[in-house]
Enzyme design. Structure first.
Site, PDB file in Angstrom:
ATOM      1  N   ASP A  60       0.840  -1.199   0.000  1.00 14.65           N
ATOM      2  CA  ASP A  60       0.000   0.000   0.000  1.00 14.65           C
ATOM      3  C   ASP A  60       0.874   1.248   0.000  1.00 14.65           C
ATOM      4  OD1 ASP A  60      -1.974  -1.786   0.219  1.00 14.65           O
ATOM      5  OD2 ASP A  60      -2.742  -1.094   2.164  1.00 14.65           O
ATOM      6  N   GLU A  97       3.871   1.664  -1.304  1.00 13.51           N
ATOM      7  CA  GLU A  97       4.404   1.980  -2.634  1.00 13.51           C
ATOM      8  C   GLU A  97       3.312   2.584  -3.515  1.00 13.51           C
ATOM      9  OE1 GLU A  97       7.438  -1.296  -4.055  1.00 13.51           O
ATOM     10  OE2 GLU A  97       6.050  -2.138  -2.586  1.00 13.51           O
ATOM     11  N   ASP A 109       0.663   4.232  -2.502  1.00 11.46           N
ATOM     12  CA  ASP A 109       0.393   5.602  -2.054  1.00 11.46           C
ATOM     13  C   ASP A 109       1.449   6.574  -2.558  1.00 11.46           C
ATOM     14  OD1 ASP A 109      -1.792   4.695  -0.760  1.00 11.46           O
ATOM     15  OD2 ASP A 109      -0.872   4.659   1.240  1.00 11.46           O
ATOM     16  N   LEU A 153     -35.368 -11.575 -14.696  1.00 13.65           N
ATOM     17  CA  LEU A 153     -35.215 -13.010 -14.933  1.00 13.65           C
ATOM     18  C   LEU A 153     -36.429 -13.766 -14.418  1.00 13.65           C
ATOM     19  CD1 LEU A 153     -31.546 -13.497 -13.696  1.00 13.65           C
ATOM     20  CD2 LEU A 153     -32.334 -13.905 -16.022  1.00 13.65           C
ATOM     21  N   GLU A 208     -24.082 -19.218 -12.866  1.00 12.21           N
ATOM     22  CA  GLU A 208     -23.478 -18.111 -12.100  1.00 12.21           C
ATOM     23  C   GLU A 208     -24.245 -17.912 -10.805  1.00 12.21           C
ATOM     24  OE1 GLU A 208     -23.836 -14.759 -14.688  1.00 12.21           O
ATOM     25  OE2 GLU A 208     -22.554 -15.641 -16.231  1.00 12.21           O
ATOM     26  N   LYS A 219     -26.476 -15.723  -8.425  1.00 12.49           N
ATOM     27  CA  LYS A 219     -27.351 -14.561  -8.572  1.00 12.49           C
ATOM     28  C   LYS A 219     -27.004 -13.615  -7.431  1.00 12.49           C
ATOM     29  CE  LYS A 219     -31.992 -13.064  -9.592  1.00 12.49           C
ATOM     30  NZ  LYS A 219     -32.155 -12.004  -8.608  1.00 12.49           N
ATOM     31  N   ASP A 260     -26.893 -10.642  -4.931  1.00 10.37           N
ATOM     32  CA  ASP A 260     -27.971  -9.856  -4.351  1.00 10.37           C
ATOM     33  C   ASP A 260     -27.486  -8.429  -4.139  1.00 10.37           C
ATOM     34  OD1 ASP A 260     -30.488  -9.468  -3.511  1.00 10.37           O
ATOM     35  OD2 ASP A 260     -30.278 -10.521  -1.603  1.00 10.37           O
ATOM     36  N   GLU A 263     -23.533  -6.514 -11.350  1.00 14.41           N
ATOM     37  CA  GLU A 263     -24.204  -6.304 -10.072  1.00 14.41           C
ATOM     38  C   GLU A 263     -23.233  -5.631  -9.113  1.00 14.41           C
ATOM     39  OE1 GLU A 263     -27.321  -7.282 -10.173  1.00 14.41           O
ATOM     40  OE2 GLU A 263     -28.026  -7.640  -8.128  1.00 14.41           O
ATOM     41  N   TYR A 288     -21.707  -9.422 -15.313  1.00 14.89           N
ATOM     42  CA  TYR A 288     -22.302 -10.703 -15.691  1.00 14.89           C
ATOM     43  C   TYR A 288     -22.826 -10.745 -17.125  1.00 14.89           C
ATOM     44  CZ  TYR A 288     -26.552  -8.310 -14.090  1.00 14.89           C
ATOM     45  OH  TYR A 288     -27.563  -7.418 -13.900  1.00 14.89           O
ATOM     46  N   LYS A 321     -33.794 -19.888  -7.444  1.00 16.32           N
ATOM     47  CA  LYS A 321     -33.603 -19.224  -6.154  1.00 16.32           C
ATOM     48  C   LYS A 321     -33.217 -20.213  -5.047  1.00 16.32           C
ATOM     49  CE  LYS A 321     -34.577 -15.166  -5.966  1.00 16.32           C
ATOM     50  NZ  LYS A 321     -35.799 -14.411  -6.035  1.00 16.32           N
ATOM     51  N   CYS A 348     -41.557   8.484  26.876  1.00 18.03           N
ATOM     52  CA  CYS A 348     -40.508   7.474  26.731  1.00 18.03           C
ATOM     53  C   CYS A 348     -40.814   6.312  27.685  1.00 18.03           C
ATOM     54  CB  CYS A 348     -39.156   8.091  27.072  1.00 18.03           C
ATOM     55  SG  CYS A 348     -37.851   6.852  27.238  1.00 18.03           S
ATOM     56  N   CYS A 351     -38.243   6.566  30.713  1.00 19.63           N
ATOM     57  CA  CYS A 351     -38.073   7.686  31.648  1.00 19.63           C
ATOM     58  C   CYS A 351     -39.241   8.646  31.639  1.00 19.63           C
ATOM     59  CB  CYS A 351     -36.796   8.449  31.312  1.00 19.63           C
ATOM     60  SG  CYS A 351     -36.964   9.457  29.828  1.00 19.63           S
ATOM     61  N   CYS A 410     -36.627   9.971  22.277  1.00 21.44           N
ATOM     62  CA  CYS A 410     -36.866  10.444  23.624  1.00 21.44           C
ATOM     63  C   CYS A 410     -35.990  11.681  23.778  1.00 21.44           C
ATOM     64  CB  CYS A 410     -36.459   9.377  24.637  1.00 21.44           C
ATOM     65  SG  CYS A 410     -36.173  10.042  26.282  1.00 21.44           S
ATOM     66  N   CYS A 426     -32.260  10.408  30.250  1.00 23.74           N
ATOM     67  CA  CYS A 426     -33.024   9.149  30.272  1.00 23.74           C
ATOM     68  C   CYS A 426     -32.085   8.001  30.635  1.00 23.74           C
ATOM     69  CB  CYS A 426     -33.629   8.930  28.888  1.00 23.74           C
ATOM     70  SG  CYS A 426     -34.288   7.285  28.617  1.00 23.74           S
TER      71      CYS A 426
HETATM   72  S1  IVH Z   1     -28.147 -11.850 -16.056  1.00 29.04           S
HETATM   73  C1  IVH Z   1     -31.779 -10.540 -18.880  1.00 29.04           C
HETATM   74  N1  IVH Z   1     -26.632 -12.688 -14.130  1.00 29.04           N
HETATM   75  O1  IVH Z   1     -30.854 -10.376 -11.334  1.00 29.04           O
HETATM   76  C2  IVH Z   1     -31.315 -10.332 -17.505  1.00 29.04           C
HETATM   77  N2  IVH Z   1     -28.400 -11.208 -13.585  1.00 29.04           N
HETATM   78  O2  IVH Z   1     -33.794 -10.681 -12.006  1.00 29.04           O
HETATM   79  C3  IVH Z   1     -29.940 -10.799 -17.431  1.00 29.04           C
HETATM   80  N3  IVH Z   1     -28.496 -10.611 -11.226  1.00 29.04           N
HETATM   81  O3  IVH Z   1     -31.573  -7.227 -12.489  1.00 29.04           O
HETATM   82  C4  IVH Z   1     -29.438 -10.719 -16.105  1.00 29.04           C
HETATM   83  N4  IVH Z   1     -26.758 -11.798 -10.583  1.00 29.04           N
HETATM   84  O4  IVH Z   1     -29.325  -7.451 -11.420  1.00 29.04           O
HETATM   85  C5  IVH Z   1     -27.681 -11.932 -14.451  1.00 29.04           C
HETATM   86  N5  IVH Z   1     -25.160 -13.492 -12.537  1.00 29.04           N
HETATM   87  C6  IVH Z   1     -26.203 -12.742 -12.855  1.00 29.04           C
HETATM   88  C7  IVH Z   1     -26.919 -11.985 -11.905  1.00 29.04           C
HETATM   89  C8  IVH Z   1     -28.016 -11.227 -12.308  1.00 29.04           C
HETATM   90  C9  IVH Z   1     -27.709 -10.960 -10.195  1.00 29.04           C
HETATM   91  C10 IVH Z   1     -29.666  -9.715 -11.112  1.00 29.04           C
HETATM   92  C11 IVH Z   1     -29.649  -8.614 -12.103  1.00 29.04           C
HETATM   93  C12 IVH Z   1     -31.041  -8.491 -12.648  1.00 29.04           C
HETATM   94  C13 IVH Z   1     -31.796  -9.456 -11.828  1.00 29.04           C
HETATM   95  C14 IVH Z   1     -32.775 -10.135 -12.735  1.00 29.04           C
END
Ligand code: IVH
Length: 682
Positions: A37, A39, A41, A87, A117, A119, A121, A176, A228, A317, A421, A424, A439, A444
């Site tokens: 870090d 170097e 910086d 999706l 892949e 998904k 979040d 994402e 993705y 899911k 409250c 108190c 509050c 309190c």
């Molecule tokens: S492909 C045509 N790959 O899921 C849509 N989506 O429900 C192609 N998401 O809004 C999306 N991981 O933000 C894809 N490996 C992944 C993903 C991914 C998360 C999210 C994405 C999208 C939502 C769709």
């Protein structure tokens, strides 16, 4: 300066930028830095200096310019050239197999390759590059129009600001943005100490971070991205399959999830899903399922979309870690800054091997939005190790006697004829624009207790040995009334020794710990004071501008507002805190007790350990943890509680913390034993 001299400078600037981009990529995209870090910086400092001296050479995608932009009034709107679809979901194996069978039928083939892949979040974004530069970053929005959040996305280090010259002249990638679990916990801990409502999960936290109008705030959040998909590319042929496209994007510098896998049959996709269903908790990020995509892009066109969902991909899911139980009552707890926090008191229920008796309900607006009522059967969700949450009511199970919640009604005091409250009986206020009720009585007892707990906590003054129980005792016995009284306890040793479960030795340990805390930094002390909306993050910003408590106490809203990351809400809160007589008294007493840290004018550059960050775990033989920390600091090093990308060494003593070691392994952090540590200290 002669033109030739300038061109030498320009060359050096370009060379520095290339180096910094490369090392940034090694660090944030590949997770495998080549230089320290320190170097890094030093290269950055040199570039900054040159750009300041020769502003004619400054370009927007210079690595110095990630966080440069001023706060916006509002986000602009971006029209997506190609809509961002969502999706279709699969919840059971049959759904996945049905999706596959349908695709086979439509394509008229016996088999097709797929890419599996996670998904992620987080929050979907589209990044547009024109002639090698990142020009626009947008949210998904309604799929057709998103918000222009370019300046915030630029602060995410794993997003390249520029790509190699041979990349297509115009293209868009999608991915994402997410907040790793570690970052999420840290952020929520900070918010808790600032009295701010907590984020329910990493996704909300990521979305909240990316939608900040001030990019300085976004820059402080450890956001990351996985790309993705390629949205489109113009002016250059791109690979014919999704897998190769991801490889290609990787070669352009984009961060692609290494857990992606290409498979040739649906059974393999199912196996991938099963494997990650079992292992999802071990991932450093939240994933809510797997996405299975047809590999050949020609098949994407052939399969097309139904409504807003493509037929070439499906989201399978993960089972939610959910359960159902009855919500007996909504309780109210009083936080350190006086927030009245509603929480659900539940019939105990087992979810994923853990008994849950309480769950968070955030605030009244949230309860209303979800329409949760006392007596309801509710869904409870536990995501990873996040605080359990009430997802919503099971309306079909209502008997009719459930009670709608009103916070003011709940805390209405009949004798006083007003809401009060619950701890108190103090008056209740709700500042404009805030969702929380407070509050208003600073004295309190619930607040005093919480404030003291915060003062001694790890991120604040870190006074070991004092916790919830002891603070309650101190308060009950009248030994302390506020934090500054802790420093006068040394004159009350006899009384302390006589406390429940105490004794000579424990009393001395505690008094020593209190004495030692006088050495804590100004940032820790500011955090410890418990100013509403000011936690670790903001305290660290403040000490860049104020040298001591007096400086901070005499500042104005206007001055505060000029500082990046400080808005009107924080500024108002700081000024109000400083003007409060009670607080002035406490600060006066702290200063008198020698709790008055000063910021050093000169940073510790040039000292043997400057730029190196240490985490110590387990017991050391040669000295206490505290002494070890002081030694490191005295030599210019920094000490942290947790292993992060910035950690230089994890020092391992006896009985070390397993988590720290696992984390260090994952991040490739150098692990050293006590002997090596002593050698480094010289
Ligand atoms: S492909 C045509 N790959 O899921 C849509 N989506 O429900 C192609 N998401 O809004 C999306 N991981 O933000 C894809 N490996 C992944 C993903 C991914 C998360 C999210 C994405 C999208 C939502 C769709």
């Amino acid at each position: 300066m002669p033109v030739s001299g300038l061109s030498v400078i320009q060359k050096r600037i370009e060379e520095l930028r290339q180096k910094l981009d490369y090392h940034n990529y090694r660090y944030y995209v590949l997770d495998s830095p080549e230089i320290s870090d320190e170097e890094y910086d030093s290269l950055m400092r040199e570039l900054k200096q040159l750009e300041e001296q020769y502003p004619q050479f400054l370009t927007p995608d210079s690595p110095t310019q990630r966080v440069g932009a001023a706060p916006l009034e509002a986000f602009g709107v971006v029209k997506h050239p190609l809509p961002l679809l969502s999706l279709g979901n699969a919840f059971v194996t049959e759904d996945l197999f049905a999706w596959h069978a349908r695709a086979l039928k439509l394509l008229g083939v016996q088999q097709f390759d797929m890419v599996c892949e996670h998904k992620m979040d987080g929050l979907a974004v589209a990044l547009t590059y024109v002639n090698g530069h990142l020009t626009t970053g947008a949210t998904r929005g309604d799929g057709f129009h998103g918000e222009d959040i370019t300046q915030n996305l630029r602060t995410i280090r794993s997003i390249p600001l520029s790509v190699p010259k041979d990349a297509p002249p115009r293209f868009e990638v999608r991915g994402e943005v997410y907040l790793p679990k570690i970052g999420f916990h840290k952020l929520n801990k900070e918010r808790e100490s600032e009295g701010l409502p907590l984020f329910a999960n990493p996704r909300n936290a990521a979305a909240g971070s990316v939608r900040q109008l001030d990019p300085h705030i976004t820059a402080k959040r450890p956001l990351d991205i996985y790309i993705y998909m390629l949205g489109y590319a113009e002016g250059k042929p791109v690979p014919p399959a999704h897998w190769e496209t991801m490889e290609y994007l990787k070669s352009l510098g984009f961060k692609i999830n290494p857990n992606n896998k290409r498979v040739s049959c649906i059974e393999e996709a199912e196996e991938y899903y099963q494997k990650w269903t079992r292992q999802r908790e071990s991932l450093p990020y939240e994933a809510d399922g797997v996405v299975v995509k047809a590999d050949l892009l020609a098949y994407h066109n052939l399969l097309g979309d139904v409504g807003r969902e493509p037929r070439w991909a499906i989201a399978y899911k993960f089972p939610a870690i959910q359960g159902t139980t009855r919500l007996k009552e909504i309780g109210i707890s009083v936080g350190r800054t006086g927030t009245l926090n509603p929480y659900a008191i539940l019939e105990p229920v087992q979810i994923g091997g853990v008994t849950i008796k309480q769950a968070t309900l955030h605030n009244e607006d949230d309860i209303r939005r979800k329409d949760v009522r006392e007596g309801d059967w509710v869904y409870i969700q536990r995501a990873g190790d996040v605080i359990p949450e009430v997802v919503g009511p099971i309306v079909s199970r209502r008997a009719g006697n459930e009670k709608e919640f009103s916070l003011l009604e709940k805390i209405f005091d009949k004798e006083l004829g007003r809401p009060a409250c619950p701890e108190c009986k103090g008056e209740i206020v709700k500042p404009d624009g805030e969702v929380m009720y407070y509050c208003s009585n600073a004295a309190c007892p619930a607040q005093v207790q919480e404030r003291l707990e915060h003062f001694v906590s790890r991120g604040a003054m870190d006074i070991r040995g004092i916790g919830e129980r002891l603070i309650a005792l101190f308060l009950r016995e009248g030994l302390v009334k506020d934090a500054s009284d802790l420093y006068a306890l040394k004159d009350k040793r006899t009384q302390i020794v006589r406390l429940e479960k105490m004794g000579e030795k424990s009393a001395d340990n505690i008094l020593n710990a209190i004495e030692k805390s006088k050495q804590q930094s100004l940032a820790r002390l500011i955090n410890a004071l418990g100013i509403r909306h000011v936690g670790e993050e903001t305290a660290n910003l403040l000490v860049e501008h104020f040298r001591n408590l007096d400086d901070l106490g005499s500042t104005t809203k206007e001055k505060l507002m000029t500082m990046p990351g400080i808005g009107p809400k924080i500024a108002d809160s700081i000024v109000a805190f400083s003007h409060e007589e009670e607080n002035k008294k406490i600060i006066g007493k702290l200063k008198k007790a020698d709790v008055n840290p000063q910021m050093e004018e000169v940073k510790a550059e040039g000292l043997p350990l400057s730029g190196r960050e240490f985490v110590v775990t387990g017991t050391l033989k040669a000295f206490s943890r505290e002494e070890a920390h002081n030694r490191i600091k005295a030599l210019g090093g920094t000490v942290k509680d947790n292993v992060t990308h910035n950690t230089t060494y994890l020092v391992i003593g006896l009985d070390p913390g397993e988590n720290k070691i696992t984390r260090a392994r994952a991040l490739d952090t150098e692990q050293i034993d006590e002997e090596k540590f002593l050698a480094i200290l010289g």
